[in-house]
Design an enzyme around this catalytic site. Structure first.
Site, PDB file in Angstrom:
ATOM      1  N   ASP A  68      -6.590  -0.254 -15.229  1.00  0.00           N
ATOM      2  CA  ASP A  68      -5.553  -0.199 -16.261  1.00  0.00           C
ATOM      3  C   ASP A  68      -4.745  -1.502 -16.251  1.00  0.00           C
ATOM      4  O   ASP A  68      -3.883  -1.710 -17.114  1.00  0.00           O
ATOM      5  CB  ASP A  68      -4.653   1.034 -16.116  1.00  0.00           C
ATOM      6  CG  ASP A  68      -3.909   1.075 -14.803  1.00  0.00           C
ATOM      7  OD1 ASP A  68      -4.213   0.265 -13.898  1.00  0.00           O
ATOM      8  OD2 ASP A  68      -3.013   1.939 -14.667  1.00  0.00           O
ATOM      9  N   LYS A 137     -10.531   6.589 -10.978  1.00  0.00           N
ATOM     10  CA  LYS A 137      -9.499   6.269  -9.993  1.00  0.00           C
ATOM     11  C   LYS A 137      -8.161   6.774 -10.520  1.00  0.00           C
ATOM     12  O   LYS A 137      -7.891   6.700 -11.719  1.00  0.00           O
ATOM     13  CB  LYS A 137      -9.438   4.764  -9.735  1.00  0.00           C
ATOM     14  CG  LYS A 137      -8.398   4.374  -8.668  1.00  0.00           C
ATOM     15  CD  LYS A 137      -8.571   2.952  -8.154  1.00  0.00           C
ATOM     16  CE  LYS A 137      -8.022   1.888  -9.071  1.00  0.00           C
ATOM     17  NZ  LYS A 137      -6.571   2.036  -9.357  1.00  0.00           N
ATOM     18  N   GLU A 139      -3.751   7.080  -9.198  1.00  0.00           N
ATOM     19  CA  GLU A 139      -2.740   6.619  -8.238  1.00  0.00           C
ATOM     20  C   GLU A 139      -2.032   7.796  -7.575  1.00  0.00           C
ATOM     21  O   GLU A 139      -1.807   8.836  -8.213  1.00  0.00           O
ATOM     22  CB  GLU A 139      -1.717   5.717  -8.954  1.00  0.00           C
ATOM     23  CG  GLU A 139      -2.333   4.426  -9.490  1.00  0.00           C
ATOM     24  CD  GLU A 139      -1.305   3.495 -10.133  1.00  0.00           C
ATOM     25  OE1 GLU A 139      -0.091   3.801 -10.111  1.00  0.00           O
ATOM     26  OE2 GLU A 139      -1.743   2.444 -10.653  1.00  0.00           O
ATOM     27  N   GLU A 205      -2.950  -0.957  -1.757  1.00  0.00           N
ATOM     28  CA  GLU A 205      -2.392  -2.105  -2.463  1.00  0.00           C
ATOM     29  C   GLU A 205      -1.073  -2.542  -1.834  1.00  0.00           C
ATOM     30  O   GLU A 205      -0.154  -1.735  -1.672  1.00  0.00           O
ATOM     31  CB  GLU A 205      -2.185  -1.779  -3.955  1.00  0.00           C
ATOM     32  CG  GLU A 205      -1.566  -2.953  -4.718  1.00  0.00           C
ATOM     33  CD  GLU A 205      -1.710  -2.878  -6.227  1.00  0.00           C
ATOM     34  OE1 GLU A 205      -2.448  -2.024  -6.729  1.00  0.00           O
ATOM     35  OE2 GLU A 205      -1.062  -3.694  -6.896  1.00  0.00           O
TER      36      GLU A 205
END
Ligand SMILES: Nc1nc(=O)c2c([nH]1)NC[C@@H]1CN(c3ccc(C(=O)N[C@@H](CCC(=O)O)C(=O)O)cc3)CN21
Ligand SMILES: CC(C)C(=O)C(=O)O
Ligand SMILES: [Mg+2]
EC number: 2.1.2.11
Length: 288
Positions: A68, A137, A139, A205
């Site tokens: 994204d 995926k 988050e 991340e």
């Protein structure tokens, strides 16, 4: 369907590794799991269109993420927050069409899974059926474990994403995550939660290298680092960052492998000067 030899722990089609292996058979999440058992590191890149994805696929990149990050790197938004599921489906379909071997992972955009597991399944199903992605995926660690569980139970492989989660930029900023004992313990809980929920891999991340190394040792699923030091099982970068095409500031964890902005700018100026000065088109570019 290629058979996997458990004894050799290698794909039996002659390919030796995720990167550097041969053939055009689509890489699967099973291949990803075996790479961790072999202690093999692997690269992942983002892509947002068929043409770019085909370059990475032909170069042997085994996993391509339709991130994204398309929001700020491809579509002209400031962040990933405004990206819609319609946009992700269109971009993901293009990347699937442009590739033969890579596992394509489609990012679920902000707002397409936060309502709960049923919404997440509806959104992920669109990326699988419309775009043809092999995995999605999303988050979040503990906060997303119910979504991950239902998708996996429904037959959709899930890559998790913890640490800095850019869809929460308005709540957390773009800050390093997992610094200090309490935050480190939370990151470890998040990592175990996504593994327990059935994720096949997890992106870490912007977390301290030592903590990413610990998570990588503790988990049996592969970790994919971005700004998480050298010890993760895989590394991912945003393609426009690593090839020098991103306009403006790039995160400090990026290594720039080319300056495509300069290459393209110089080429475009050469064309423009040819047009203005009469250098193009010449006889060989003309028909009679
Ligand atoms: N071009 C681009 N590259 C990315 O890696 C990326 C995106 N866009 N968009 C989605 C997310 C957002 N990401 C980001 C965005 C900003 C920082 C950043 O400003 N980091 C600071 C460090 C902050 C700190 O030390 O706490 C830096 O200087 O790198 C990091 C990751 C990673 N992703
Ligand atoms: C940076 C990667 C992990 C990502 O989520 C994206 O590109 O959207
Ligand atoms: Mg993303």
């Amino acid at each position: 369907m290629t058979q996997l030899s458990a004894a050799q722990n290698k794909p039996s089609d002659g390919s030796k590794a995720l990167y550097g292996g041969k053939g055009t058979r689509r890489i699967t999440v099973r291949d990803i799991a075996l790479a961790k058992e072999r202690g093999e590191k692997w690269p992942m890149l983002t892509a947002y269109d068929a043409m770019t994805a085909s370059v990475f696929d032909e170069a042997g990149i085994p996993v391509i993420l339709v991130g994204d990050s398309a929001g700020n790197c491809h579509l002209g938004y400031d962040t990933t927050v405004p990206v819609t599921l319609d946009e992700m489906s269109m971009l993901s379909a293009a990347v699937v069409r442009g590739t033969q071997r890579a596992l394509i992972v489609g990012d679920l955009p902000f707002g397409s899974y936060q309502e709960g597991p049923v919404q997440a399944l509806r959104s992920a199903t669109r990326l699988v059926k419309e775009a043809g992605v092999g995995a999605v995926k999303l988050e979040g660690g503990e906060r997303s474990h119910e979504q991950i569980r239902l998708l996996v139970e429904s037959g959709i492989p899930v890559m998790a994403h913890i640490g800095l989660t850019p869809q929460s930029v308005h709540a957390m900023g773009y800050r390093v995550q997992g610094r200090g004992e309490e935050a480190a313990q939370q990151l470890l809980r998040d990592a175990k939660a996504v593994q327990d929920a059935g994720a096949f891999a997890v992106v870490l991340e912007l977390v301290p290298a030592e903590l990413a190394a610990e998570v990588t040792r503790v988990l049996h699923i592969p970790t994919v680092g971005i700004g998480a030091g050298p010890e993760t099982d895989a590394q991912v970068l945003v393609w426009t960052d690593m090839l020098g095409l991103t306009s403006g500031r790039v995160p400090k964890f990026v290594k720039k492998y080319a300056d495509l902005r300069e290459v393209m700018g110089d080429a475009v100026k050469a064309f423009a000067e040819d047009v203005v000065g009469g250098g193009f088109p010449r006889e060989e570019h003309s028909v009679h």
